[in-house]
Write an enzyme that holds these catalytic residues in place. Structure first.
Site, PDB file in Angstrom:
ATOM      1  N   LYS A  79       0.852  -1.197   0.000  1.00 30.23           N
ATOM      2  CA  LYS A  79       0.000   0.000   0.000  1.00 30.23           C
ATOM      3  C   LYS A  79       0.873   1.226   0.000  1.00 30.23           C
ATOM      4  O   LYS A  79       1.998   1.202   0.516  1.00 30.23           O
ATOM      5  CB  LYS A  79      -0.881   0.021   1.262  1.00 30.23           C
ATOM      6  CG  LYS A  79      -2.081   0.933   1.141  1.00 30.23           C
ATOM      7  CD  LYS A  79      -3.192   0.208   0.418  1.00 30.23           C
ATOM      8  CE  LYS A  79      -4.470   0.983   0.374  1.00 30.23           C
ATOM      9  NZ  LYS A  79      -5.596   0.098   0.077  1.00 30.23           N
TER      10      LYS A  79
HETATM   11  N1  GLU Z   1      -7.355   0.299  -3.089  1.00 28.34           N
HETATM   12  C1  GLU Z   1      -8.169  -0.838  -3.332  1.00 28.34           C
HETATM   13  C2  GLU Z   1      -8.231  -1.713  -2.106  1.00 28.34           C
HETATM   14  O1  GLU Z   1      -8.025  -1.260  -1.007  1.00 28.34           O
HETATM   15  C3  GLU Z   1      -7.771  -1.602  -4.592  1.00 28.34           C
HETATM   16  C4  GLU Z   1      -6.382  -2.157  -4.596  1.00 28.34           C
HETATM   17  C5  GLU Z   1      -5.946  -2.713  -5.937  1.00 28.34           C
HETATM   18  O2  GLU Z   1      -6.755  -2.764  -6.846  1.00 28.34           O
HETATM   19  O3  GLU Z   1      -4.773  -3.073  -6.036  1.00 28.34           O
HETATM   20  O4  GLU Z   1      -8.569  -2.860  -2.185  1.00 28.34           O
END
Ligand code: GLU
Length: 419
Positions: A106
């Site tokens: 993240k």
């Molecule tokens: N930000 C989204 C989540 O928390 C999508 C993450 C992604 O598609 O890699 O799941």
């Protein structure tokens, strides 16, 4: 009590509880308590007035055991390292629950993007991509949209990375505009996944979505889309909120009209929307409405122990990451509120990110029907794995989801071995 909320500590508590239920030894899962890498960057930004400001950003790579690190990047004034660490760990679990071949990562930048011009936002994104360049890549770590980031931001990010590589590299991020390698269906994927799991839980609990009363916290990409798709399924969406406050109508809101209104212009908020019969309520009132389904789809730390005591919904479907605290979760469990946990409920986004990445690697595009059908297949399978695990262990769906996820990651870790 009284202790400052720390999402990473919250994650660790849930992890320990699930590991205990799986009868794991500490050695089996100790690696999951530590992110594999944590990067902090300082992003210098030339503002429109010519001055320079420096923003802090992060990328945390939690677990790469099952595949490249995967997870979004958020722009928010409250972003800090503990939040990004927790979000990265949740991504590892999310990808494992639905069995997509990724680890978890993240990113985030501590910035209020509503205070930046579009040009400033683009320069910030390009600089952030440049600073992350040594640790990301289509086989390494693949960012995506999250809170306050969107397809346009992903397009800039991909362009900055591709420039450094010397060739177009669409697989480095997902959630891009369709014209430059994005996938059909990715924009609505998280909300669509929420609709699917809400439908599945309603079947298990024997109630109909038609006429079910729903309250949704958050009117962005996740909450707004979930509200719209559930509205189309015949739910009565009685409340919706965003940063400007919550709106309520006990007869049900016209969600199609509201979403159209919000999307008509950048920066439009619910406070600007009005229609006869609508009243304004507080965030806390929304969370404690007498509804069948509550969907917190904004930020973490919303259903605390105090708020959870007053929750009247029968089912909570977590659209956001980490909306329920560890203590809040215990309160809901004791009250018999069924919680469909974040790492299952909101994984539609990463599932379609996975499809986007596969399409990029193959230079081939799928039609929207294929995307939506395969999303449904994967998320319903994940739902059933979690439901069955929870039933067998006589526990909550959250514990069921963590048991599935940790079981898969621990097995992969053992098979890879530790020299
Ligand atoms: N930000 C989204 C989540 O928390 C999508 C993450 C992604 O598609 O890699 O799941």
């Amino acid at each position: 009590m009284g202790k400052k909320y720390n999402p990473y500590d919250e994650m660790l508590q849930v992890l320990d509880r699930a590991a205990e239920m799986l009868n794991l030894e500490e050695d089996d899962y100790i690696q999951l308590k530590y992110p594999e890498r944590e990067l902090k960057v300082a992003i210098p930004l030339r503002m429109d007035d010519g001055s320079i400001k420096v923003f802090e950003g992060y990328r945390v790579q939690h677990s790469g055991v099952r595949g490249p690190y995967k997870g979004g990047m958020r722009y928010h004034q409250n972003v800090d390292l503990d939040e990004v660490k927790a979000l990265a760990a949740w991504m590892s679990f999310k990808c494992a629950v639905v069995n997509v071949p990724y680890g978890g990562g993240k990113g985030g930048v501590t910035v209020d993007p509503t205070k930046l011009s579009k040009g400033e936002l683009e320069r910030l994104t390009r600089k952030y991509a440049t600073l992350l360049y040594p640790v990301i890549g289509p086989q390494v770590d693949i960012p995506a949209p999250d809170v306050n980031t969107n397809a346009e931001v992903m397009g800039w990010f991909m362009d900055a990375y591709s420039t450094l590589e010397g060739h177009l590299s669409p697989g480095v991020v997902t959630g891009k505009p369709i014209e430059i390698g994005g996938s059909l269906g990715r924009g609505e994927a998280t909300g669509r996944g929420i609709m699917f799991v809400t439908r599945e839980i309603s079947k298990k609990l024997n109630f109909s979505l038609k006429g079910a009363k729903v309250a949704v916290q958050g009117a962005g990409n996740v909450g707004g889309t979930a509200a719209k798709l559930l509205f189309r399924e015949g739910c009565q969406v009685v409340a919706l909120s965003d940063v400007s406050g919550a709106i309520y109508n006990e007869e049900g809101l016209d969600i199609e009209e509201i979403i159209e209104f919000l999307q008509a212009e950048r920066g439009r908020l619910l406070k600007d929307y009005n229609t006869p019969g609508l009243s304004r309520i507080s965030n806390e009132e929304l969370l404690t409405l007498d509804v069948d389904i509550l969907i917190p789809a904004a930020l973490e730390n919303q259903l605390t122990a105090d708020i959870s005591k007053n929750v009247r919904a029968k089912v909570v479907v977590e659209g956001a990451n980490g909306p329920t605290t560890f203590e809040g979760d215990k309160v809901l469990e004791d009250k018999g509120v069924i919680v469909v946990p974040d790492i299952l409920a909101n994984c539609g986004g990463v599932i379609v990110s996975y499809f986007e990445w596969v399409q990029n690697l193959q230079s081939f595009s799928w039609d929207e029907e294929r995307v939506n059908n395969q999303l449904e297949d994967l998320i319903v399978k994940g739902f059933n794995d979690v439901w069955n695990t929870a039933q067998e262990a006589d526990t909550t769906l959250r514990m069921g989801a963590y048991m599935v996820a940790i079981g898969r990651i621990v097995t992969a870790t053992k098979m890879r071995g530790l020299a």
